[in-house]
Design a protein around this motif. Sequence first.
Motif, PDB file in Angstrom:
ATOM      1  N   ARG A 153       0.782  -1.450   0.010  1.00 36.24           N
ATOM      2  CA  ARG A 153      -0.018  -0.481   0.636  1.00 36.24           C
ATOM      3  C   ARG A 153       0.833   1.334  -0.100  1.00 36.24           C
ATOM      4  NH1 ARG A 153      -2.782  -4.024   3.733  1.00 36.24           N
ATOM      5  NH2 ARG A 153      -1.524  -2.753   4.793  1.00 36.24           N
ATOM      6  N   ALA A 154       1.759   0.517  -0.960  1.00 34.11           N
ATOM      7  CA  ALA A 154       2.610   2.311  -1.033  1.00 34.11           C
ATOM      8  C   ALA A 154       1.916   3.653  -1.295  1.00 34.11           C
ATOM      9  CB  ALA A 154       4.456   2.103  -0.997  1.00 34.11           C
ATOM     10  N   SER A 155       1.179   3.616  -2.106  1.00 34.28           N
ATOM     11  CA  SER A 155       1.370   4.878  -2.969  1.00 34.28           C
ATOM     12  C   SER A 155       0.169   5.353  -2.230  1.00 34.28           C
ATOM     13  CB  SER A 155       0.483   3.348  -4.591  1.00 34.28           C
ATOM     14  OG  SER A 155      -0.930   3.465  -3.953  1.00 34.28           O
ATOM     15  N   LEU A 156      -0.355   4.923  -0.873  1.00 35.95           N
ATOM     16  CA  LEU A 156      -1.385   6.100  -0.310  1.00 35.95           C
ATOM     17  C   LEU A 156      -0.017   6.815   0.036  1.00 35.95           C
ATOM     18  CD1 LEU A 156      -3.810   2.936   1.315  1.00 35.95           C
ATOM     19  CD2 LEU A 156      -4.121   4.110  -0.419  1.00 35.95           C
ATOM     20  N   HIS A 157       0.953   7.105   0.314  1.00 36.96           N
ATOM     21  CA  HIS A 157       1.336   7.976   0.989  1.00 36.96           C
ATOM     22  C   HIS A 157       2.092   9.269  -0.032  1.00 36.96           C
ATOM     23  CE1 HIS A 157       1.702   4.707   4.404  1.00 36.96           C
ATOM     24  NE2 HIS A 157       1.697   4.066   3.935  1.00 36.96           N
ATOM     25  N   ALA A 158       1.775  10.046   0.170  1.00 34.05           N
ATOM     26  CA  ALA A 158       2.309  11.430  -0.430  1.00 34.05           C
ATOM     27  C   ALA A 158       2.995  11.348  -0.256  1.00 34.05           C
ATOM     28  CB  ALA A 158       1.549  12.716  -0.043  1.00 34.05           C
ATOM     29  N   ALA A 159       4.302  11.089   0.638  1.00 33.09           N
ATOM     30  CA  ALA A 159       5.369  11.529   0.826  1.00 33.09           C
ATOM     31  C   ALA A 159       6.197  10.555  -0.391  1.00 33.09           C
ATOM     32  CB  ALA A 159       6.073  10.894   1.867  1.00 33.09           C
ATOM     33  N   LEU A 160       5.623   9.466  -0.732  1.00 30.38           N
ATOM     34  CA  LEU A 160       6.877   8.695  -2.053  1.00 30.38           C
ATOM     35  C   LEU A 160       5.776   8.923  -3.717  1.00 30.38           C
ATOM     36  CD1 LEU A 160       6.354   5.042  -0.155  1.00 30.38           C
ATOM     37  CD2 LEU A 160       8.068   6.797  -0.242  1.00 30.38           C
ATOM     38  N   ARG A 161       7.537   9.299  -4.655  1.00 32.40           N
ATOM     39  CA  ARG A 161       6.462   9.323  -5.576  1.00 32.40           C
ATOM     40  C   ARG A 161       7.727   8.763  -6.739  1.00 32.40           C
ATOM     41  NH1 ARG A 161       2.540  13.411  -6.682  1.00 32.40           N
ATOM     42  NH2 ARG A 161       3.706  14.072  -8.229  1.00 32.40           N
ATOM     43  N   PHE A 162       7.397   9.213  -7.886  1.00 34.78           N
ATOM     44  CA  PHE A 162       7.733   8.095  -8.982  1.00 34.78           C
ATOM     45  C   PHE A 162       9.260   8.874  -9.622  1.00 34.78           C
ATOM     46  CE2 PHE A 162       7.950   6.339 -13.350  1.00 34.78           C
ATOM     47  CZ  PHE A 162       9.616   5.294 -12.474  1.00 34.78           C
ATOM     48  N   HIS A 163       9.919   9.025 -10.213  1.00 31.97           N
ATOM     49  CA  HIS A 163      10.907   9.924 -11.518  1.00 31.97           C
ATOM     50  C   HIS A 163      11.292   9.058 -12.333  1.00 31.97           C
ATOM     51  CE1 HIS A 163      13.117  12.250 -13.657  1.00 31.97           C
ATOM     52  NE2 HIS A 163      12.541  13.607 -12.776  1.00 31.97           N
ATOM     53  N   PRO A 164      10.885   9.042 -13.416  1.00 34.50           N
ATOM     54  CA  PRO A 164      11.614   7.804 -14.515  1.00 34.50           C
ATOM     55  C   PRO A 164      13.073   8.270 -14.900  1.00 34.50           C
ATOM     56  CG  PRO A 164       9.152   9.822 -15.293  1.00 34.50           C
ATOM     57  CD  PRO A 164       9.790  10.276 -13.990  1.00 34.50           C
ATOM     58  N   SER A 165      13.028   9.263 -15.382  1.00 37.65           N
ATOM     59  CA  SER A 165      14.560   8.931 -15.763  1.00 37.65           C
ATOM     60  C   SER A 165      15.186  10.134 -14.319  1.00 37.65           C
ATOM     61  CB  SER A 165      14.434   9.683 -16.649  1.00 37.65           C
ATOM     62  OG  SER A 165      15.474   9.378 -17.320  1.00 37.65           O
ATOM     63  N   CYS A 166      15.675   9.577 -13.172  1.00 32.82           N
ATOM     64  CA  CYS A 166      16.443  10.484 -12.507  1.00 32.82           C
ATOM     65  C   CYS A 166      17.732  10.568 -12.842  1.00 32.82           C
ATOM     66  CB  CYS A 166      16.234  10.086 -11.578  1.00 32.82           C
ATOM     67  SG  CYS A 166      16.279  10.997  -9.842  1.00 32.82           S
ATOM     68  N   TYR A 167      18.472  11.609 -13.264  1.00 33.44           N
ATOM     69  CA  TYR A 167      19.873  11.558 -13.070  1.00 33.44           C
ATOM     70  C   TYR A 167      20.643  11.071 -11.844  1.00 33.44           C
ATOM     71  CZ  TYR A 167      23.982  14.215 -12.924  1.00 33.44           C
ATOM     72  OH  TYR A 167      25.757  14.990 -12.414  1.00 33.44           O
ATOM     73  N   TYR A 168      21.616  10.250 -12.572  1.00 32.83           N
ATOM     74  CA  TYR A 168      22.615   9.455 -11.492  1.00 32.83           C
ATOM     75  C   TYR A 168      24.495   9.677 -11.949  1.00 32.83           C
ATOM     76  CZ  TYR A 168      24.769   6.243  -9.024  1.00 32.83           C
ATOM     77  OH  TYR A 168      26.096   5.110  -8.294  1.00 32.83           O
TER      78      TYR A 168
END
Length: 350
Positions: A153-168
């Motif tokens: 149920r991680a998607s219920l937490h507003a603190a968590l998001r997704f970046h499709p192409s994050c610089y590394y």
Amino acid sequence: MLSASDLADRLARDAEAVCRHYLSAGHRAGNYWIVGDVANSKGKSLYVHLTGPRRGRWADAATAQHGDLLDLVRETCGLVDFRDVADEARRFLNEPRSGPAESKLAFLRSDDSLDSTPVERPAGERARRLFCMTQPLSGTLADSYLRRRGILRASLHAALRFHPSCYYRDLVTGRTTSYPALIAAVTDRIGTITGVHRTWLDPNGDGKARVDDPRRALGGLLGNAVRFRFPVHGPVPVMIAGEGLESILSLSHVMPGMPMVSALTANHLAAFRPPAGCQRLYVAGDADAAGRHGIEGLSRRAQALGILPLVLTPELGDFNEDLRRLGADRLMTNLRAQLAPEDAQALLPA
């Protein structure tokens, strides 16, 4: 065209000039440049090697940030895309310098002009900028990654998001690329984003990205944390504070009604600032020496504030390992034996 490693090497050859330009609030002390942080604050937490085999390498003792001078340019200028970082470094390397006074000019903003206003972007602002570039977690590669680790149920937490192409950027080779990433917002007591935590992921869905350090933080972690089910206003009489993101998410999976925070590292767990009105603070540490250090440090801090610290211990290495290998029912049984009776009755299924 200079590569990332070439740019870093060129900057390191004149490390003191780089520091005088981007960290003008600091000063030289022996073989180091000393300053408060990457936001160019006064202080002595951040140090840059000016000579020797580590010339150009830097570290911030307060935030655990580190890197080379190309990373320093990125942080001080508030840049996210590597192309912008490289352009800024190239502009600096082409800029004539006659001495310390000239290095205090504003950053070059174009090839033929100077902006007369210095640009200072605090770490929190850079973190908020990155967080704004993310998308909701549900249905993404990051959501799938957490589900494979038993966190459904991680998607219920507003603190968590997704970046499709994050610089590394590889801190050793200087090679740059990008990967999908799980992004977690680090916030202060009133909910302001002060930093972010990035977990780079394998694009094919096979766990974390195959890089040396797939987890990194950006911004202000000290005293702050990633918060789950945490009220912005009002007292928080009972809560859990722990170290790793996935370990705390595992506890939240079986106790969804309990306010929790992940401080991300043992050192930052020891430095976490409990909220006003807290009466019982459960400290969830990992079963290693660093975890014990975090537990002891935060317990002392809680006691000094008149808060009762209670320790939660996993059966295996951490609570995510318990969830994955032993299952949710066994994890709840272990927690029920460690929680105060009123908390166990209110927060765990009968």
